[in-house]
Scaffold this motif. Structure first.
Motif, mmCIF file in Angstrom:
data_model
loop_
_atom_site.group_PDB
_atom_site.id
_atom_site.type_symbol
_atom_site.label_atom_id
_atom_site.label_comp_id
_atom_site.label_asym_id
_atom_site.label_seq_id
_atom_site.Cartn_x
_atom_site.Cartn_y
_atom_site.Cartn_z
ATOM 1 N N ILE A 16 0.837 -1.203 0.000
ATOM 2 C CA ILE A 16 0.000 0.000 0.000
ATOM 3 C C ILE A 16 0.868 1.247 0.000
ATOM 4 C CG2 ILE A 16 -1.631 1.350 1.385
ATOM 5 C CD1 ILE A 16 -2.881 -1.299 2.270
ATOM 6 N N VAL A 17 1.941 1.220 0.796
ATOM 7 C CA VAL A 17 2.846 2.372 0.855
ATOM 8 C C VAL A 17 3.478 2.627 -0.513
ATOM 9 C CG1 VAL A 17 5.022 3.218 1.815
ATOM 10 C CG2 VAL A 17 3.317 2.169 3.320
ATOM 11 N N ARG A 18 3.953 1.558 -1.164
ATOM 12 C CA ARG A 18 4.578 1.727 -2.493
ATOM 13 C C ARG A 18 3.582 2.274 -3.504
ATOM 14 N NH1 ARG A 18 6.796 -3.329 -1.231
ATOM 15 N NH2 ARG A 18 5.221 -4.353 -2.522
ATOM 16 N N GLU A 19 2.394 1.705 -3.548
ATOM 17 C CA GLU A 19 1.399 2.145 -4.515
ATOM 18 C C GLU A 19 0.954 3.575 -4.228
ATOM 19 O OE1 GLU A 19 -1.062 2.566 -7.602
ATOM 20 O OE2 GLU A 19 0.439 0.983 -7.304
ATOM 21 N N ALA A 20 0.824 3.916 -2.941
ATOM 22 C CA ALA A 20 0.436 5.278 -2.580
ATOM 23 C C ALA A 20 1.487 6.279 -3.036
ATOM 24 C CB ALA A 20 0.223 5.379 -1.071
ATOM 25 N N GLY A 21 2.749 5.916 -2.911
ATOM 26 C CA GLY A 21 3.808 6.800 -3.379
ATOM 27 C C GLY A 21 3.727 7.035 -4.872
ATOM 28 N N ARG A 22 3.484 5.965 -5.622
ATOM 29 C CA ARG A 22 3.373 6.100 -7.087
ATOM 30 C C ARG A 22 2.166 6.936 -7.487
ATOM 31 N NH1 ARG A 22 5.243 0.540 -7.060
ATOM 32 N NH2 ARG A 22 3.080 -0.201 -6.975
ATOM 33 N N ALA A 23 1.054 6.748 -6.743
ATOM 34 C CA ALA A 23 -0.202 7.411 -7.099
ATOM 35 C C ALA A 23 -0.373 8.775 -6.423
ATOM 36 C CB ALA A 23 -1.374 6.512 -6.724
ATOM 37 N N ARG A 24 0.613 9.186 -5.627
ATOM 38 C CA ARG A 24 0.509 10.432 -4.871
ATOM 39 C C ARG A 24 -0.748 10.425 -4.005
ATOM 40 N NH1 ARG A 24 3.959 14.279 -6.476
ATOM 41 N NH2 ARG A 24 2.647 15.893 -5.528
ATOM 42 N N ASP A 25 -0.983 9.318 -3.323
ATOM 43 C CA ASP A 25 -2.190 9.088 -2.536
ATOM 44 C C ASP A 25 -1.847 9.204 -1.045
ATOM 45 O OD1 ASP A 25 -4.459 8.123 -1.281
ATOM 46 O OD2 ASP A 25 -4.775 6.499 -2.715
ATOM 47 N N ARG A 26 -2.548 10.085 -0.338
ATOM 48 C CA ARG A 26 -2.269 10.311 1.081
ATOM 49 C C ARG A 26 -2.620 9.127 1.969
ATOM 50 N NH1 ARG A 26 -4.376 15.056 -0.934
ATOM 51 N NH2 ARG A 26 -3.003 16.889 -0.862
ATOM 52 N N VAL A 27 -3.250 8.097 1.422
ATOM 53 C CA VAL A 27 -3.494 6.885 2.204
ATOM 54 C C VAL A 27 -2.169 6.296 2.693
ATOM 55 C CG1 VAL A 27 -3.406 5.155 0.346
ATOM 56 C CG2 VAL A 27 -4.937 4.800 2.306
ATOM 57 N N GLY A 28 -1.095 6.644 1.996
ATOM 58 C CA GLY A 28 0.219 6.149 2.380
ATOM 59 C C GLY A 28 0.742 6.727 3.680
ATOM 60 N N TYR A 29 0.178 7.834 4.150
ATOM 61 C CA TYR A 29 0.650 8.446 5.396
ATOM 62 C C TYR A 29 0.426 7.493 6.573
ATOM 63 C CZ TYR A 29 0.749 12.971 2.894
ATOM 64 O OH TYR A 29 1.011 13.998 2.019
#
Length: 261
Positions: A16-29
């Motif tokens: 989830i962290v990797r995908e959030a980084g690629r997608a610029r998605d704050r779910v990664g926080y």
């Protein structure tokens, strides 16, 4: 996704962290914070710090699957527990500060998921034997939360404004107290462990409603906190992938290893 053990939880969160980084998605926080908690719990299991390491592996797996289920439900059709919908619903809100995103996730996971995972791991009278390990996992959670909170200062230069308006002191940010919620989670775990299915469903519904109310207070505080948050947000980094990377590395910094927060 569904984890079968704590290694699966770590891998799922890392994904989830990797995908959030690629997608610029704050779910990664929050996912970055939670991944570090899980890594620390796994290390404690391997180090023999818990009374029953196998039980804690099951506990953490139940706990992780609560998050994965909420994440999947939101991605699928914007459903899931109320408190998680409140948290995920602000991911695209450019005015929400970093620390709010973190606390919204922590709120849902502690005030709803933690007690449910504990009761499922040790139902009935077995819940009492879990107490020491439950408190230890809570200590790990609190330590990581504080380290990550502290690291937010590098991304949020005016975060100290929240101290000045009384919204951020020690473990308390806005209207959410990590310490109090961890204590209440144990009480709720004991309650859930002794209930039948119908009673448990009703109790979980009440916990979700309460956590959703806390989420709204955290997301939309009143008084002097609101303008302070606006100032804090105006100086924060807008580079979502960089923020995720920074948060995901918080426990690897020297201050974290030395126990300084």
């Amino acid at each position: 996704m569904a984890a079968e053990n704590i290694d699966d939880v770590v891998d799922g969160l890392a994904g989830i962290v990797r995908e959030a980084g690629r997608a610029r998605d704050r779910v990664g926080y929050f996912a970055a914070l939670y991944r570090q908690v899980t890594v620390e719990v796994r290390a404690a299991i391997h180090g023999g710090l818990f009374d029953d390491g196998a039980r804690m592996d099951r506990f953490d797996t139940h706990f992780g699957n609560r998050y994965f289920d909420a994440y999947d439900a939101w991605r699928r059709d914007r459903s899931g527990p109320r408190c998680w919908r409140e948290a995920f619903g602000l991911l695209d809100d450019a005015d929400t500060v970093i620390v709010q995103h973190l606390l919204l996730g922590v709120n849902a996971h502690i005030n709803l998921d933690l007690a449910i995972a504990a009761a499922r791991t040790s139902p009935g009278e077995a819940i009492h034997a879990l107490r020491r390990d439950f408190l230890l996992i809570n200590d790990i959670l609190a330590r990581v939360v504080l380290v990550v909170q502290d690291s937010v200062g590098a991304l949020s230069p005016l975060l100290s404004l929240l101290d000045q308006v009384g919204a951020r002191t020690d473990e308390r940010i806005l209207d959410f107290s990590v310490r109090q919620s961890r204590e209440e989670a144990w009480h709720n775990a004991v309650l859930l462990a002794g209930q039948n299915e119908e009673e448990r469903e009703a109790a979980i519904e009440r916990l979700d409603i309460r956590a959703a109310v806390l989420a709204r207070l955290t997301a939309r505080p009143g008084g002097l906190v609101r303008p302070a948050l606006q100032l804090v947000r105006s100086t924060e980094s807008d580079d979502v992938p960089a923020v995720i990377t920074h948060l995901d590395n918080a426990m690897e910094r020297p201050s974290a290893r030395q126990g300084t927060v």
